[in-house]
Scaffold this active site. Structure first.
Site, PDB file in Angstrom:
ATOM      1  CE  LYS A  33      -7.517  -4.525 -38.385  1.00 29.84           C
ATOM      2  NZ  LYS A  33      -6.899  -5.812 -38.862  1.00 29.84           N
ATOM      3  CD  GLU A  87       6.828   1.532 -36.281  1.00 32.31           C
ATOM      4  OE1 GLU A  87       7.640   1.784 -37.215  1.00 32.31           O
ATOM      5  OE2 GLU A  87       6.483   0.380 -35.987  1.00 32.31           O
ATOM      6  CB  CYS A 132       9.417  -1.226 -39.757  1.00 33.67           C
ATOM      7  SG  CYS A 132       9.166  -1.113 -37.973  1.00 33.67           S
ATOM      8  CD  GLU A 146       9.336  -1.727 -44.723  1.00 25.71           C
ATOM      9  OE1 GLU A 146       9.807  -1.582 -43.592  1.00 25.71           O
ATOM     10  OE2 GLU A 146       8.153  -1.450 -45.010  1.00 25.71           O
TER      11      GLU A 146
END
Length: 490
Positions: free
Chosen positions: A185, A259, A293, A392
């Protein structure tokens, strides 16, 4: 409407294309133009159920899990051949759907994942030890045995929008190599780079049900992570969503591989030649408009070099081309959607409110009327406790933080809930390596590294940057269970 190199735009379930059970569709946008480039079905929970059921049958009854590794490797190599044949089209698709600059699309977004997928087929899988003998046991007679590594089962693979093709293949390669069947997905922003893999699977002769591909957002993802027919979940995305995925998987004691995010530090010691460091520093926050990331968005520089480095960065940023990612000259493309741009702009405002100073950027490029663009932005006067140094962004924004010695640099770098990546620069490589060993992070690049992402090196993080690893033998091992077989010698 811009054309795409995708022949079919339905869901891919049990080896067939379908429009699904629902009436809703996903509009796929080009983030540089804001135009619709495709329309795909929005998968319903019923579609996800069908995909999991197909994967379950293919695992419990189909040939894939019981094939010898060499047989699986042959089909994965055929998939790699098909990916290579489509490489140019996949680059165009990535530029159009994900907003990648052309160079980034050709190398890291498309070229690297195809190379890694082929490495899984050609090097990792044929050599991997699926059976390992254990030492004999002496007691009531003599016993001996073997540890067998077996596929985990049905794998739910959930990927993010920033590097969609890379993430799809980074999960699919080891999952299939292990003998798992899969439901993939993608992000609702980038479904085409997942659906195209259905065509690749068909061309390579992957058995029906071994790979199933669905679209959708929260409802589809939650159906997957909670589904009793799924044995392992591998998720890439934000740490906030990762916590939810972890909790949902825990309801049925699934294995969960995560992750997640990062706020990585690039440490520049006082003996560093700034002429050598500038490209790395810039790449640490402008690559893919900061939507990575593992990007090094905290620039930690020795106080003696601080002003010089800031002046050099600001001097170059004014000449960085921002705009159409299809133009080979462009170095900074758009953010994926307006909602992401709004979040980045809100965080820039937070930085100003916190007392940090914008040395460059902070707004939208004046020359671009359409597209989700933000100027590359550099903050100075930053304390590591500020939100802009801890959260972030996923935008082209970096903070510069000075330090006085190696110990302070390490302390600042480790003062983060994340631990995905990092960098260390020094004229003395042994000193740089000593600092790198002290960082609580999954990957550290010393003096700029070299060669790109190594398919034999694990990718993953410490702390809230995730659980588990991807790439090569390390990624393959995540999709395997360990079974011990023991028997008497006579």
């Amino acid at each position: 409407m811009t054309s795409t190199p995708l022949a079919t735009r339905g869901l891919f379930i049990d080896g067939a294309w379908t429009d699904g059970e629902g009436d809703e569709t996903l509009q796929v946008l080009n983030p540089a133009t804001e135009q619709t480039i495709a329309e795909v079905p929005q998968a319903t929970p019923a579609d996800v159920d069908a995909a999991v059921a197909a994967a379950r049958r293919a695992f419990d009854e189909g040939p894939w899990p019981s094939m010898r590794p060499a047989e699986r490797a042959r089909i994965l190599a055929a998939m790699a051949d098909e990916l290579d044949r489509r490489r140019a089209d996949l680059v165009e698709l990535n530029i159009t759907e994900a907003g990648s600059t052309r160079m980034l699309a050709e190398i890291l977004q498309v070229g690297t994942p195809i190379d890694h997928f082929r490495d899984m087929a050609d090097r990792v899988l044929p050599r991997f030890a699926f059976e390992q003998p254990v030492p004999p046991v002496y007691g009531n007679g003599i016993g001996q045995g073997v540890v067998v590594r077996e596929p985990y089962g049905v794998a739910a693979l959930i990927t993010a929008f920033n590097f969609p093709f890379l993430l799809n293949l980074a999960k699919l390669g080891p999952a299939l190599a292990a003998g798992c069947t899969a439901v993939l997905k993608s992000s609702p922003y980038t479904p085409l780079e997942a659906l195209v893999l259905g065509e690749v699977a068909e061309a390579a002769g992957l058995p029906p049900g071994t790979l199933n591909i669905v679209t959708g957002d929260v409802a589809a993802g939650e159906t997957l992570t909670r589904h009793p027919g799924v044995d392992i979940v591998s998720f890439t995305g934000s740490d906030a969503v990762g916590r939810k995925v972890y909790g949902q998987g825990a309801e049925s004691i699934k294995k969960v591989v995560l992750e997640l995010g990062g706020k990585s530090a690039n440490i520049i010691l006082e003996d560093t030649d700034l002429d050598k460091v500038l490209e790395s520093v810039l790449g640490g926050f402008i690559t893919h408009a900061g939507q990575g990331c593992a990007l090094q968005t905290r620039i930690l520089v020795h106080r003696s070099l601080h002003d010089d480095l800031v002046a050099r960065i600001v001097g170059v940023l004014g000449f960085i081309p921002v705009g159409d990612p299809a133009d080979p000259a462009t170095m900074v493309g758009p953010l994926i959607r307006d909602v992401q741009r709004a979040r980045v702009e809100a965080m820039i405002a937070v930085g100003v409110d916190e007392g940090a100073e914008i040395a460059y950027g902070g707004g939208r490029p004046a020359h671009l009327e359409r597209g989700y663009f933000v100027e590359p932005t550099l903050f100075v006067g930053v304390d590591n406790g500020m939100r802009i140094a801890q959260e972030e962004f996923f935008g082209p924004v970096a903070v510069v933080i000075p330090f006085s010695d190696d110990d302070e640099a390490v302390r600042i770098a480790n003062d983060s809930r994340y631990g995905l990546s990092g960098g260390v620069w020094s004229a003395d490589p042994l000193r740089a390596a000593a600092v790198a060993r002290r960082l609580r992070t999954g990957m550290v690049v010393i003096n700029g590294g070299g060669g790109g992402l190594n398919p034999a090196a694990p990718f993953g993080g410490y702390k809230q940057s995730g659980i588990g690893r991807e790439f090569g033998e390390y990624g393959l091992a995540e999709y395997l269970q360990h079974k011990t077989l023991q028997w008497p010698t006579s």
